[in-house]
Design an enzyme around this catalytic site. Structure first.
Site, PDB file in Angstrom:
ATOM      1  N   LEU B 111       0.831  -1.195   0.000  1.00  0.00           N
ATOM      2  CA  LEU B 111       0.000   0.000   0.000  1.00  0.00           C
ATOM      3  C   LEU B 111       0.869   1.250   0.000  1.00  0.00           C
ATOM      4  O   LEU B 111       2.053   1.212   0.263  1.00  0.00           O
ATOM      5  CB  LEU B 111      -0.889   0.011   1.241  1.00  0.00           C
ATOM      6  CG  LEU B 111      -1.947  -1.088   1.297  1.00  0.00           C
ATOM      7  CD1 LEU B 111      -2.668  -1.007   2.615  1.00  0.00           C
ATOM      8  CD2 LEU B 111      -2.927  -0.942   0.172  1.00  0.00           C
ATOM      9  N   ASP B 112       0.216   2.366  -0.267  1.00  0.00           N
ATOM     10  CA  ASP B 112       0.898   3.642  -0.351  1.00  0.00           C
ATOM     11  C   ASP B 112       0.792   4.347   0.996  1.00  0.00           C
ATOM     12  O   ASP B 112       0.029   3.947   1.859  1.00  0.00           O
ATOM     13  CB  ASP B 112       0.191   4.453  -1.436  1.00  0.00           C
ATOM     14  CG  ASP B 112       1.067   5.540  -1.948  1.00  0.00           C
ATOM     15  OD1 ASP B 112       0.587   6.322  -2.757  1.00  0.00           O
ATOM     16  OD2 ASP B 112       2.231   5.581  -1.519  1.00  0.00           O
TER      17      ASP B 112
END
Lengths: 132, 157
Positions: B111-112
């Site tokens: 994920l970011d």
């Protein structure tokens, strides 16, 4: 955080979170909020891979100004957060934990498990205090 | 409060019986605010003059005085973990099969940092209290989130 100064990354993340919360205050219906949140996310994502820091800081400044212009006058604040209704409401009732040492032994006998562990906890604290 | 209402009813019965008995010492002492309901009722039911004793027939020892305040059910570590995992499974960028309590958002789930901000915001909405930014950027696994919430809410320390 260790340093007082925020990195660019941290500033961008804080702007993102603030603007999402204010969008949530403006768009009270969840589907409308979701729509505008996705639009905002797309705007952040397309400029994500900017390598030039000068341009990035210019974009961040423009973003902050846009946030200031579009902010909600009374944003939704959680009760426990600063500015919320219940912030520091129960501070006056919180007793410092050294008062537990001054309990009468008959009162301490009502919670034998806790006070048995408390001695170990205090020893641990004495040992680890110097390390910190 | 129920005990006060009960004592008032008892006192009104006692007062009316005192009028009839013309100075029965027992009923006058029953007017004193003593919270031994069982004794009062047995005294009044002894007096046979009043008709009202049949109405005041409350079983003795079942009047337990307890107060109920309105609040959420208490949090346990298990319930916090359940809720955190439920919210994470609802997020569309995470596949529910790969999710575990120790899965790192950036390394394992890919994920970011913007996604991590969104996840923390979802946790704030779920539990109803704010997580400040300084601490939010350090929470990178569901286990850490559970630990942080347990610290804030004083759940088994």
């Amino acid at each position: 955080m260790a340093a007082v100064y925020l990195t660019h990354h941290q500033k961008v993340l804080r702007l993102y979170k603030k603007s999402l919360r204010h969008i949530e205050s403006w768009c009270i219906f969840r589907d409308k909020y979701r729509f505008y949140a996705c639009l905002l996310r797309a705007r952040f994502d397309e400029n994500k891979h900017e390598k030039d820091m000068v341009k990035a800081t210019i974009m961040l400044k423009a973003g902050e100004e846009e946030f200031w212009a579009n902010q909600h006058p009374q944003p939704y604040l959680f009760p426990d957060s600063p500015g919320g209704t219940s912030y520091e409401r129960y501070e006056c009732y919180k007793v410092p934990e050294w008062c537990l040492d001054h309990w009468h032994p008959s009162e301490k006998a009502m919670y034998p498990d806790y006070f048995a562990k408390r001695e170990q906890w205090k020893k641990l604290r004495v040992q680890s205090w110097d390390r910190e | 409060m129920a005990s006060r209402a009960l004592a008032y009813c008892v006192r009104s019965v006692a007062r009316s019986s005192a009028r009839l008995n013309h100075g029965n010492v027992l009923t006058r002492s029953a007017c004193a605010p003593v919270v031994s309901n069982q004794r009062l009722l047995s005294v009044i039911s002894c007096s046979q003059r009043t008709r009202w004793t049949e109405l005041v027939r409350i079983s003795g020892p079942s009047v337990h005085l307890c107060r109920h305040y309105g609040d959420l059910p208490p949090l346990t570590l298990e319930s916090i973990k359940e809720r955190v995992m439920y919210v994470l499974k609802l997020y569309d960028k995470i596949s529910p099969e790969k999710l575990q309590t120790s899965s790192h958002f950036m390394k394992d789930l890919g994920l970011d940092s913007l996604d991590q901000v969104e996840i923390i915001m979802a946790m704030e909405d779920e539990f109803g209290f704010e997580i400040p930014d300084a601490e939010a950027e350090k929470l990178m696994t569901p286990a850490e989130i559970v630990q942080y919430i347990a610290d804030k809410k004083d759940v088994y320390e």
